[in-house]
Design a protein around this motif. Structure first.
Motif, PDB file in Angstrom:
ATOM      1  N   ALA A   2      33.705  43.848  37.857  1.00  0.00           N
ATOM      2  CA  ALA A   2      34.458  42.784  38.538  1.00  0.00           C
ATOM      3  C   ALA A   2      35.408  43.376  39.578  1.00  0.00           C
ATOM      4  CB  ALA A   2      35.245  41.999  37.500  1.00  0.00           C
ATOM      5  N   ARG A   4      38.803  44.004  41.315  1.00  0.00           N
ATOM      6  CA  ARG A   4      40.153  44.053  40.756  1.00  0.00           C
ATOM      7  C   ARG A   4      41.194  43.830  41.852  1.00  0.00           C
ATOM      8  NH1 ARG A   4      40.160  49.960  38.404  1.00  0.00           N
ATOM      9  NH2 ARG A   4      39.643  50.283  40.584  1.00  0.00           N
ATOM     10  N   TYR A  41      43.965  33.929  35.440  1.00  0.00           N
ATOM     11  CA  TYR A  41      43.409  34.594  36.635  1.00  0.00           C
ATOM     12  C   TYR A  41      43.858  36.046  36.681  1.00  0.00           C
ATOM     13  CZ  TYR A  41      42.282  29.926  38.409  1.00  0.00           C
ATOM     14  OH  TYR A  41      41.777  28.673  38.562  1.00  0.00           O
ATOM     15  N   GLU A  44      42.133  38.426  34.378  1.00  0.00           N
ATOM     16  CA  GLU A  44      40.781  38.817  34.795  1.00  0.00           C
ATOM     17  C   GLU A  44      40.776  39.923  35.839  1.00  0.00           C
ATOM     18  OE1 GLU A  44      38.146  35.712  36.054  1.00  0.00           O
ATOM     19  OE2 GLU A  44      38.641  34.502  34.301  1.00  0.00           O
ATOM     20  N   THR A  45      41.786  39.923  36.729  1.00  0.00           N
ATOM     21  CA  THR A  45      41.667  40.820  37.891  1.00  0.00           C
ATOM     22  C   THR A  45      42.796  41.830  38.078  1.00  0.00           C
ATOM     23  OG1 THR A  45      42.735  39.146  39.248  1.00  0.00           O
ATOM     24  CG2 THR A  45      40.354  39.166  39.290  1.00  0.00           C
TER      25      THR A  45
END
Length: 212
Positions: A2, A4, A41, A44-45
Motif C-alpha cells: 500500500a 504510505r 485513514y 492505513e497509510t
C-alpha cells in the motif's frame, strides 16, 4: 504494498531541552499518536519516523506504521550544540532509503510531511545553509517548523519554509495542543493525498503564533 504517507519529526534534544521541555514533547507526541490511531485513514497509510538532534544526530524511530509504533526513548545530554543542519542531512539520507519511489509499473509513497521543532537555532549554520536548498528541492507535501520557548529563533527556520510557528512556553499543555494540531495536519494530508500538491493547513490553536 500500500502507498504510505511518510511523516518525519525532527526533534531538538540539545541540553536546553533537558527536563520539563523534553518530557512535554514526549507527552505531545503521545497525544498526537493517540489521535491518529483513532483515524481509520491514518491507520492505513501514516508511517512516522523520529530523528533527534543535539551534538549527535540519531534516527531513533525508522519509518513505522502507527499501529506498530512503540514510542522510543528520547534522551537529552547535559549540554551541547544543536546540529540541525546535520539532522536535515540525515533526513534526506533516510528518506532516500525508506520512501518508496514510483515507477511506470507502480505508484510510490505519497509526498512526505516534515515537522521540525527547536528551542534555539542551528549551531552548524554552514551545514544548515547548505541543506536549505536541498530540502526545498525535495518533494515534501509540507514543511512545518516550530520555534518553541523564549530563546527559539525563527530567522533560519524561515529560510527553510514559509510555515514557521512560534510557541512561547514548553509546558505539557501547550505542546499537547501543538501536537494535536500536527495530527490534524497529518489527517488533512491523508484526506487530500493526490488531490493537491500544496497541503492546506488547518488553523493553529491560539497558543501557536504564525511567524510572518
Amino acid at each position: 504494498m500500500a502507498r504510505r504517507l511518510p511523516v518525519y519529526l525532527l526533534i531538538d534534544t540539545s541540553g536546553s531541552m533537558k527536563g520539563e521541555p523534553i518530557e512535554s514533547v514526549k507527552v505531545g507526541i503521545e497525544s498526537m499518536l493517540s489521535t491518529l490511531r483513532n483515524d481509520p485513514y491514518a491507520l492505513e497509510t501514516v508511517n512516522i519516523s523520529i530523528i533527534t538532534y543535539d551534538r549527535n544526530v540519531k534516527q531513533i524511530l525508522p519509518l513505522t506504521p502507527i499501529d506498530e509504533l512503540q514510542m522510543p526513548e528520547i534522551v537529552t545530554p547535559e549540554s551541547g550544540p544543536t546540529n540541525m543542519g546535520e539532522a536535515l542531512e540525515m533526513l534526506l539520507k533516510t528518506m532516500e532509503k525508506e520512501v518508496n519511489k514510483g515507477t511506470q509499473e507502480k505508484k510510490g509513497d505519497w509526498m512526505p510531511l516534515l515537522f521540525l521543532m527547536t528551542d534555539g537555532k542551528p549551531s552548524d549554520i554552514m551545514k544548515f545553509k547548505e541543506m536549505v536548498p536541498k530540502i526545498k528541492a525535495s518533494k515534501f507535501a509540507t514543511v512545518v517548523c516550530c520555534a518553541a520557548g523564549p530563546k527559539a529563533k525563527t530567522e533560519e527556520l524561515s529560510q527553510l519554509t514559509d510555515k514557521v510557528y512560534q510557541i512561547d512556553t514548553l509546558d505539557g499543555t501547550t505542546l499537547s495542543k501543538f501536537f494535536k494540531w500536527v495530527s490534524g495536519i497529518i489527517g488533512e494530508g491523508n484526506k487530500s493525498m493526490g488531490a493537491t500538491s500544496e497541503l492546506l493547513l488547518p488553523p493553529p490553536p491560539e497558543e501557536v503564533n504564525v511567524v510572518i
